[in-house]
Design a protein around this motif. Sequence first.
Motif, PDB file in Angstrom:
ATOM      1  N   LYS A   1       1.503   3.012  -3.151  1.00 28.21           N
ATOM      2  CA  LYS A   1       0.382   3.801  -3.689  1.00 28.21           C
ATOM      3  C   LYS A   1       0.044   3.429  -5.138  1.00 28.21           C
ATOM      4  O   LYS A   1      -0.166   4.295  -5.995  1.00 28.21           O
ATOM      5  CB  LYS A   1       0.679   5.305  -3.593  1.00 28.21           C
TER       6      LYS A   1
ATOM      7  N   GLU B   1       0.827  -1.223   0.000  1.00 28.70           N
ATOM      8  CA  GLU B   1       0.000   0.000   0.000  1.00 28.70           C
ATOM      9  C   GLU B   1       0.853   1.262   0.000  1.00 28.70           C
ATOM     10  O   GLU B   1       0.472   2.277  -0.572  1.00 28.70           O
ATOM     11  CB  GLU B   1      -0.955  -0.008   1.198  1.00 28.70           C
ATOM     12  N   GLU B   2       2.039   1.168   0.639  1.00 28.32           N
ATOM     13  CA  GLU B   2       2.942   2.329   0.665  1.00 28.32           C
ATOM     14  C   GLU B   2       3.389   2.736  -0.735  1.00 28.32           C
ATOM     15  O   GLU B   2       3.758   3.884  -0.978  1.00 28.32           O
ATOM     16  CB  GLU B   2       4.177   2.020   1.536  1.00 28.32           C
TER      17      GLU B   2
END
Length: 357
Positions: free
Chosen positions: A238, A235-236
């Motif tokens: 993006k 998720e980091e």
Amino acid sequence: MIVLGIETSCDETGVALYNTAPWEEGTPASQGILGQGLHSQIAMHRDYGGVVPELASRDHIRRVLPLLDQSLAQSGLQLADIDAVAFTQGPGLAGALLVGSAFAKSLAQGLNLPSIGVHHLEGHLLSPLLGQTAPQFPFIALLVSGGHTQLMKVSGIGQYELLGESLDDAAGEAFDKTAKLLGLDYPGGAAISKLAEQGRPGIFDLPKPMLHSGDLDFSFSGLKTAVLNQMKKFEEKKIADAVQIAQCHADLARGFVDAIVTVLVSKSEKALKQSGCKHLVLAGGVGANLQLRAALNEKANRNGFAVHYPPLELCTDNGVMIAFAGALRLLEKNNGSTHSGAFDVKPRWDLQSNNLK
Ligand code: KG4
Ligand code: ZN
């Protein structure tokens, strides 16, 4: 002897009628299944992300009588044909167990029949005897359900020895919790297994807990945390592309399934080696997992042992396995059957404490 079986330990209401004649005559035990009814509460609990005990109990009350009627109709039998009533006495949800116990005991008392409280896991671990190729005693049972992960040595009916078990989450629980992280509906075992088919091996090399611990115990709670950490890392980045996100989830599912299967297969082989047994039985809901079955089959072919499965539809909770386990116990002496009307249930119950003497 015709035995009625009632299962209400968690979120399935199961009712079945089993005739012991084929078992006693040495013909395939599955021929003794005369009629069965099953209702799964999964859809009802799904909105809550897990089983709501009070809702479970109330639904068992609603379902058990129609399922008995269905089983009788399917078998062409009447209540008067039944010789004994078996019910799940534990372990499980107290309220849910009480419904089955009250129903079974009342019916038995009304019909003046013996009743027998069956240990839910005994139902699971004897159910492979209803499969196409029945195992011979002694065998090793790998019991993998939503509440338990255990390796047992089974020397006969009512002769069970615990060799190892999970120190924290059960395998099914790990499947369900990880599935939730991946956004899959409860219970996620089958869904995560399906998702893993689209995943690539080795993309996420997740830990294989206690693989080299030297004993036969398991630990699965760390696996879901490892999946969570990998999800956070992803998720980091993006990434907004839906295809890439879906592939990441599938790869994680694949890594998770591969890790859990590796540990289960390795410890099962170790139990076979230590005990000298040549037959392994897979039982419990996670026993429906096709990746686990494929890995066990491959090892069995390579290393010269036999694996036995219950029929796929009897892997998860059902009334047949309770009728069957109850029936086999009733054929043994000192089997624990009773005419008493007490509705005692055992939400926590050690299987070995119920061994036959
Ligand atoms: O034995 P069971 O019906 O109920 C208990 O006694 O707990 O097992 C239910 C568990 C659930 O955790 C479910 O996710 C899991 O079995 N399960 C599976 C599969 N089908 C059911 N896990 C992995 N792969 C499957 N195909
Ligand atoms: Zn079960």
